[in-house]
Design an enzyme around this catalytic site. Structure first.
Site, short mmCIF file in Angstrom:
data_model
loop_
_atom_site.label_atom_id
_atom_site.label_comp_id
_atom_site.label_asym_id
_atom_site.label_seq_id
_atom_site.Cartn_x
_atom_site.Cartn_y
_atom_site.Cartn_z
CB ALA A 51 -0.93 -0.10 1.18
CE LYS A 52 5.66 0.65 -3.51
NZ LYS A 52 4.78 -0.46 -3.85
NE ARG A 53 -3.25 3.54 2.31
CZ ARG A 53 -3.38 3.13 1.24
NH1 ARG A 53 -2.68 3.07 0.25
NH2 ARG A 53 -4.54 2.45 0.73
#
Length: 272
Positions: free
Chosen positions: A92-94
C-alpha cells in the site's frame, strides 16, 4: 507472523518466493470477465496453483482500490483465502503522520489482518512508528527501490558522502527491530545490495525486480542472504501473467516452481 515462523516456512518449502498479486482487468484472461468477481477469481486460481512454492503473497492495493467498494471487497476475499501459514503483504506504500498512520495500521492489521504493510519513510519517524505498535505485525520500509525515479532522491549524498538510502536504513533501525521491520531493496540495484546488507545485517528484505524487471536472483542471494535467509523475493508479472489464456494458473505454477527450484539451490549453497 513472527520472524521464526517466517523462517520456518522458508525452510519447509525451500523457497523465499513472494508472489505479487497485481490483478489488472485489462490483462486477466477474457473468460474470467464473465464472472461476478473476476479479480477474485483470478487471484484465487493463482493462489491455489502457487501456494506450494510461495512463502508470501503481496496484493498490490492499487489494483483493488481502483475498483472502488467492490475492489475492497475483492481484496478482503483474497486475503481470507491465503493459507494462514503464508506471510501476507499489503503493498500500500502508506506514509502519513499521527492518527492517520494509526488508522492505516488498524485498517490493514486489524480489519484485514495482513501480516505486513509497505510504508514510505519520507515523513520520518512519526509516520512509521504507529505501524510498529502491533504485535507480530511488520513494517516493510521503502529503502532502495528498483524504479528509474529512485535515482532522483535515494542516492543523493550528504556532505559526508552518505547516500540518502543508507541514512534511512541507519535511522530507522532505532524505530523497530529485525522482528518487525523489513526493507524494500530492489533487485535491479544488485551492486548496492551488499551495502544495504552491511548496514542492516539481520533484517529481512523484500526484493522486487526479479523476473520481468530483469533482476538476477543469484546476485540478490549472493549479496543479500543472511543466516536466516533474510530475503523475500517478489515476482508479479512473470508469474501471474505467464499466460493470458485459460491455462493461466497452470502457467503461473510452472513459473513459480522454476523460481522455487533455483531458490532451493541458493539456500543449499549459502545455508547448507
Amino acid at each position: 507472523m513472527t520472524r521464526a515462523e517466517l523462517f520456518s516456512q522458508i525452510q519447509q518449502k525451500s523457497s523465499f518466493l513472494c508472489v505479487g498479486l497485481d490483478p489488472d482487468l485489462e490483462k486477466i484472461p477474457s473468460h474470467l470477465k464473465a464472472e461476478s468477481d473476476p479479480i477474485f477469481s483470478f487471484c484465487r486460481e493463482i493462489i491455489e496453483q502457487t501456494a506450494d512454492f510461495a512463502v508470501a503473497y503481496k496484493p498490490n492495493i492499487a489494483f483493488f482500490e481502483a475498483l472502488g467498494p467492490k475492489g475492497w471487497e475483492s481484496l478482503q476475499k483474497v486475503q481470507e483465502i491465503i493459507p494462514k501459514d503464508i506471510f501476507t503483504i499489503a503493498d500500500a506504500k502508506r506514509g502519513d503522520i499521527g492518527n492517520t498512520s494509526k488508522l492505516y495500521a488498524k485498517a490493514f492489521f486489524e480489519t484485514m489482518d495482513f501480516d505486513s504493510i509497505t510504508v514510505a519513510p519520507y515523513m520520518g519517524k512519526d509516520s512509521v512508528t504507529p505501524f510498529l505498535e502491533f504485535e507480530n505485525k511488520w513494517v516493510i520500509l521503502l529503502a532502495l527501490t528498483s524504479n528509474m525515479g529512485s535515482l532522483d532522491f535515494q542516492v543523493i549524498e550528504d556532505k559526508e558522502g552518505k547516500p540518502l538510502f543508507l541514512s534511512v536504513l541507519e535511522k530507522s533501525q532505532a524505530w523497530g527491530s529485525p522482528e518487525n521491520l523489513m526493507f524494500v531493496v530492489g533487485a535491479t540495484r544488485g551492486e548496492l545490495i551488499g551495502e544495504v546488507r552491511k548496514a542492516v545485517p539481520e533484517h529481512f528484505f523484500l526484493v522486487p525486480g526479479v523476473g520481468a524487471q530483469g533482476g538476477s536472483l543469484s546476485e540478490v542471494a549472493k549479496y543479500g542472504m543472511n543466516s536466516t535467509c533474510g530475503l523475500l523475493v517478489n515476482s508479479s508479472r512473470g508469474i501471474i501473467y505467464a499466460s493470458g489464456e485459460k491455462d493461466f494458473a497452470k502457467a503461473a505454477r510452472k513459473e513459480a516452481e522454476k523460481l522455487q527450484i533455483e531458490m532451493k539451490g541458493l539456500l543449499d549453497l549459502y545455508l547448507g
